[in-house]
Design a protein around this motif. Structure first.
Motif, PDB file in Angstrom:
ATOM      1  N   MET A  11      31.853  36.545  48.527  1.00 10.03           N
ATOM      2  CA  MET A  11      32.586  36.938  48.298  1.00 10.03           C
ATOM      3  C   MET A  11      32.615  38.038  47.702  1.00 10.03           C
ATOM      4  N   VAL A  12      33.726  38.990  47.811  1.00  8.36           N
ATOM      5  CA  VAL A  12      33.377  39.665  47.040  1.00  8.36           C
ATOM      6  C   VAL A  12      34.916  39.614  45.775  1.00  8.36           C
ATOM      7  N   PHE A  13      34.756  39.587  44.770  1.00  6.90           N
ATOM      8  CA  PHE A  13      35.644  39.773  43.651  1.00  6.90           C
ATOM      9  C   PHE A  13      35.756  40.813  43.156  1.00  6.90           C
ATOM     10  N   SER A  14      36.825  41.127  42.392  1.00 11.68           N
ATOM     11  CA  SER A  14      37.088  42.572  40.993  1.00 11.68           C
ATOM     12  C   SER A  14      37.781  41.787  40.144  1.00 11.68           C
ATOM     13  N   ARG A  15      38.095  43.060  39.148  1.00  9.49           N
ATOM     14  CA  ARG A  15      39.243  42.432  38.073  1.00  9.49           C
ATOM     15  C   ARG A  15      40.253  42.231  38.229  1.00  9.49           C
ATOM     16  N   SER A  16      40.872  43.215  39.223  1.00  9.06           N
ATOM     17  CA  SER A  16      42.196  42.411  39.901  1.00  9.06           C
ATOM     18  C   SER A  16      42.446  41.405  41.205  1.00  9.06           C
ATOM     19  N   HIS A  17      41.363  41.265  41.450  1.00 11.15           N
ATOM     20  CA  HIS A  17      41.398  40.028  42.392  1.00 11.15           C
ATOM     21  C   HIS A  17      40.558  39.296  42.080  1.00 11.15           C
ATOM     22  N   LEU A  18      40.774  38.403  40.724  1.00 11.59           N
ATOM     23  CA  LEU A  18      39.566  37.668  40.453  1.00 11.59           C
ATOM     24  C   LEU A  18      40.257  36.018  41.425  1.00 11.59           C
ATOM     25  N   PRO A  19      38.870  35.202  41.963  1.00 12.70           N
ATOM     26  CA  PRO A  19      39.212  33.742  41.892  1.00 12.70           C
ATOM     27  C   PRO A  19      40.345  32.568  41.055  1.00 12.70           C
ATOM     28  N   ALA A  20      40.915  31.698  41.381  1.00 10.07           N
ATOM     29  CA  ALA A  20      41.256  31.254  40.156  1.00 10.07           C
ATOM     30  C   ALA A  20      40.979  30.202  39.205  1.00 10.07           C
TER      31      ALA A  20
END
Length: 325
Positions: A118-127
């Motif tokens: 699962m790819v996240f970024s600083r502008s799309h973090l998991p809750a």
């Protein structure tokens, strides 16, 4: 011993008191009888929702509550998966938002088998990323069942949890857990410890020596440990070690291909070059040492007695380089 008035309350009233109190985790901790009454999915879900899905006023108290929640026996991998699915399914993403609310790259369903997909970024973090508490000690040691590995990897990938380094038992278990994974030849677990500083310091020459001599020189584990040690600063002469050299010499004499392979890897890492650079004005700059690195294919050989060299691309480092978690 007779029950107190609170302990004698019917479940409906006791449950309502617990939920209206925060829920206050001190209540079930005060009495085994009360804890038994509150041991149900409804109370579990309400507790997790309160402390794991939002930022409360006191982050210190919230972190303590989170640590306690993950230490509970009922907080199993199976329950945590069910909680995550139930909490974020309606949003359709682990970030906790719908596309109308700003989610631009939905990640659903969660990859519980390997969270690193699962790819996240600083502008799309998991809750879950704001969860900042202590990793439960039950996930820091063997036996290393699949569920434990998946749980630990998922928490490391999606939350800010770390080992309680102020706790002697936690420190000891984390170190013993890594060594046991080496002895068990469990590459998956060794990689987690090698590439996550939240699980301990980077491996040094002493850990490399342990993987070779005590751990039987599983080449995949040795390569990953040596590569990580180099990444975190072990260079040139720092790789010189009489015990490792003696081990290689003995194995070569015995006809064990591991001896020749490890000797080559050590020679590659010990190599140091000092070329002369060229300054912008055309003059020479000060010599800059260039240290050796291990060539993945050099000295490799066929699978012998289950000792096939496996080199895994590490997404943890890639994520950091790309500005992720």
């Amino acid at each position: 011993m007779s029950l107190s008035p609170v302990e004698q309350l019917p479940l409906e009233l006791l449950q309502d008191i617990f939920l209206q109190s925060g829920p206050n985790l001190a209540l079930p901790a005060a009495s085994h009888h009360i804890a038994a009454k509150l041991s149900n999915d409804y109370c579990y879900h309400a507790t997790c929702t309160e402390y794991l899905t939002q930022n409360l006023d006191s982050r210190v108290e919230q972190s303590r509550a989170q640590t306690r929640i993950f230490s509970y026996k009922w907080m199993t991998w199976e329950y945590f998966q069910a909680f995550v699915n139930k909490t974020y399914a309606s949003c359709g993403c682990l970030c906790g938002k719908t596309q109308d609310e700003g989610c631009f790259d939905p990640i659903w369903p969660p990859d519980f088998q390997d969270a690193t997909n699962m790819v996240f970024s600083r502008s799309h973090l998991p809750a879950l990323s704001f969860i900042k508490c202590r990793l439960p000690v039950k996930l820091l040691h063997g036996p290393w069942e699949r569920s434990k590995i998946h749980f630990l990897r998922f928490l490391l990938w999606t939350t800010s949890m770390t080992v309680d380094w102020g706790n002697h038992d936690a420190r000891k278990l984390a170190l013993e857990g890594k060594k046991q994974a080496i002895l068990d030849r469990n590459l998956e677990v060794v990689e987690l410890f090698n590439h996550n500083r939240r699980l301990g310091k980077a491996p040094g020459l002493d850990m490399v020596r342990f993987t070779v001599i005590q751990g039987g020189c599983d080449r995949s584990i040795v390569y990953d440990t040596m590569s990580t040690a180099r990444t975190w600063g072990l260079r040139g002469d720092g790789w010189r070690d009489l015990k490792l050299d003696q081990w290689c010499k003995q194995k070569i004499a015995e006809g064990d291909p591991k001896g020749k392979w490890l000797k080559l890897k050590l020679e590659e890492l010990r190599t140091t070059h000092g070329p002369v650079g060229i300054a912008e004005n055309g003059g020479e700059t000060e010599p800059r040492a260039i240290f050796g690195y291990m060539h993945p294919k050099s000295g490799d050989y066929d699978n012998v007695e289950g000792d096939k060299l496996v080199i895994t691309p590490h997404k943890w480092n890639q994520l950091c380089a790309e500005g992720g978690l």
